[in-house]
Write an enzyme that holds these catalytic residues in place. Sequence first.
Site, mmCIF file in Angstrom:
data_model
loop_
_atom_site.group_PDB
_atom_site.id
_atom_site.type_symbol
_atom_site.label_atom_id
_atom_site.label_comp_id
_atom_site.label_asym_id
_atom_site.label_seq_id
_atom_site.Cartn_x
_atom_site.Cartn_y
_atom_site.Cartn_z
ATOM 1 N N LEU A 181 0.814 -1.212 0.000
ATOM 2 C CA LEU A 181 0.000 0.000 0.000
ATOM 3 C C LEU A 181 0.852 1.269 0.000
ATOM 4 O O LEU A 181 1.683 1.476 0.882
ATOM 5 C CB LEU A 181 -0.934 0.004 1.212
ATOM 6 C CG LEU A 181 -1.861 1.222 1.343
ATOM 7 C CD1 LEU A 181 -2.760 1.359 0.109
ATOM 8 C CD2 LEU A 181 -2.705 1.114 2.603
ATOM 9 N N HIS A 182 0.608 2.131 -0.995
ATOM 10 C CA HIS A 182 1.360 3.384 -1.092
ATOM 11 C C HIS A 182 0.623 4.386 -1.965
ATOM 12 O O HIS A 182 -0.123 4.017 -2.874
ATOM 13 C CB HIS A 182 2.761 3.139 -1.652
ATOM 14 C CG HIS A 182 2.785 2.658 -3.081
ATOM 15 N ND1 HIS A 182 2.436 1.373 -3.441
ATOM 16 C CD2 HIS A 182 3.102 3.289 -4.249
ATOM 17 C CE1 HIS A 182 2.542 1.224 -4.748
ATOM 18 N NE2 HIS A 182 2.936 2.384 -5.269
ATOM 19 N N PHE A 183 0.842 5.650 -1.672
ATOM 20 C CA PHE A 183 0.437 6.772 -2.511
ATOM 21 C C PHE A 183 1.709 7.429 -3.031
ATOM 22 O O PHE A 183 2.774 7.323 -2.414
ATOM 23 C CB PHE A 183 -0.369 7.795 -1.709
ATOM 24 C CG PHE A 183 -1.675 7.274 -1.168
ATOM 25 C CD1 PHE A 183 -2.868 7.551 -1.817
ATOM 26 C CD2 PHE A 183 -1.715 6.526 0.007
ATOM 27 C CE1 PHE A 183 -4.077 7.075 -1.315
ATOM 28 C CE2 PHE A 183 -2.904 6.045 0.511
ATOM 29 C CZ PHE A 183 -4.093 6.318 -0.154
#
Length: 445
Positions: free
Chosen positions: A243-245
């Site tokens: 999970l990453h932005f």
Amino acid sequence: MMLRIKRVPTLVSNHQREEEEEKARRNGGGCGRNCLNKCCIQGARLPLYTFKSVNKNVNEKDLIGDEKKEPPVAFLDSLVLGEWEDRMQRGLFRYDVTACETKVIPGEYGFIAQLNEGRHLKKRPTEFRVDKVLQPFDANKFNFTKVGQEEVLFQFGASDDDEANFFPYAPIDVGDSPSVVAINVSPIEYGHVLLIPRILDCLPQRIDRESFLLALHMAAEAGNPYFRLGYNSLGAFATINHLHFQAYYLAVPFPIEKAPTRRITTTDEGVKISELSNYPVRGLVFEGGNTLINLSNAVSDSCICLQDNNIPYNVLISDSGKLIFLFPQCYAEKQALGEVSPELLDTQVNPAVWEISGHMVLKRKQDYEEASEENAWRLLAEVSLSEERFQEVMGLIFEAIACKIDANGNTALGMGEKAEGESGTHPMMVPGKQECLALRSALAS
């Protein structure tokens, strides 16, 4: 129009390379990388920035007479961009993105073109199937616990005392997995960083309410409309299932931010939802809300709906977290079905959130020299769902976020608002009609 930013000499990074890790293992030095995994994390310290969490209703009258306290550190200029430049000076990037040519393409929207000939060769390849939006985390594949601690700029989280704080040397609480901001070693633009929520929990690439709210807080702390955050789901050109932005700074308006919209509805919580019009990719626009949480929940619930229905999507967080664009897309599906022209495939452009927003990262000099609004429009049109399919997807989304539907099948309007702009009916609910929305089995590896 040519854009120029400061040039800083950069060496190709030796970090995140598997051969270096294997060499260290053979020499008996653990991973040898001072990483964020169990082998190196005990006793480590990193800077910590905590933001003031505001959950109550806020309006202009409430702010009259309030004294705005100075932040403990200039979040964007010093902490994000300043630390990013420090890592650049230390040679932690795979290439020098500041040497890439960039121009604004003449035309109504002002699409931005960048020539980055080396990125697709030095960028980490995708290591998972592209036909499933939700896939379990795989610790054997690359994930962000394997990056060196020197690539992490700071920890980022909510404050315990309702005030923003900065701690230069804060311990990493392994029992309460921190969220961190790290450099992207294959950057697209100046200040390109990653926000990794609860990094030690090893969450797969899927949005939830908590993680999306964290991303909005980061945009709000930056407080600059030219610092934007983006998200790519699996199947929509995310390349790492952790999970990453993403976020970076580019001081020109994005074409998507200029696009006209048509108001669809306003929720009971004050979130205004509009549909893009006269833009090559169909999408929804969210803004307003009585609180930041109201806005965040409306978008995150929409994303969760798309994930659960196996619909790839991209998200752009704009205007310091006050304006959010959501794009369901189908380019990878069209690729697998042979429906994308060889001419477009030859460009090797994977239209993810930045390209859809109008920042075209091109890999061939010919494409850069011949860049035009027409060419950008033609590529992005292949990303978009058809009008019929988009209406079906909107129906699923409005059902998920509990918008009311009147007896005629029109989306009910909250708070006395009226729909604005073009005429036309609003999307009807289509429960049970999800088979046409999922990626087809032809995408399976």
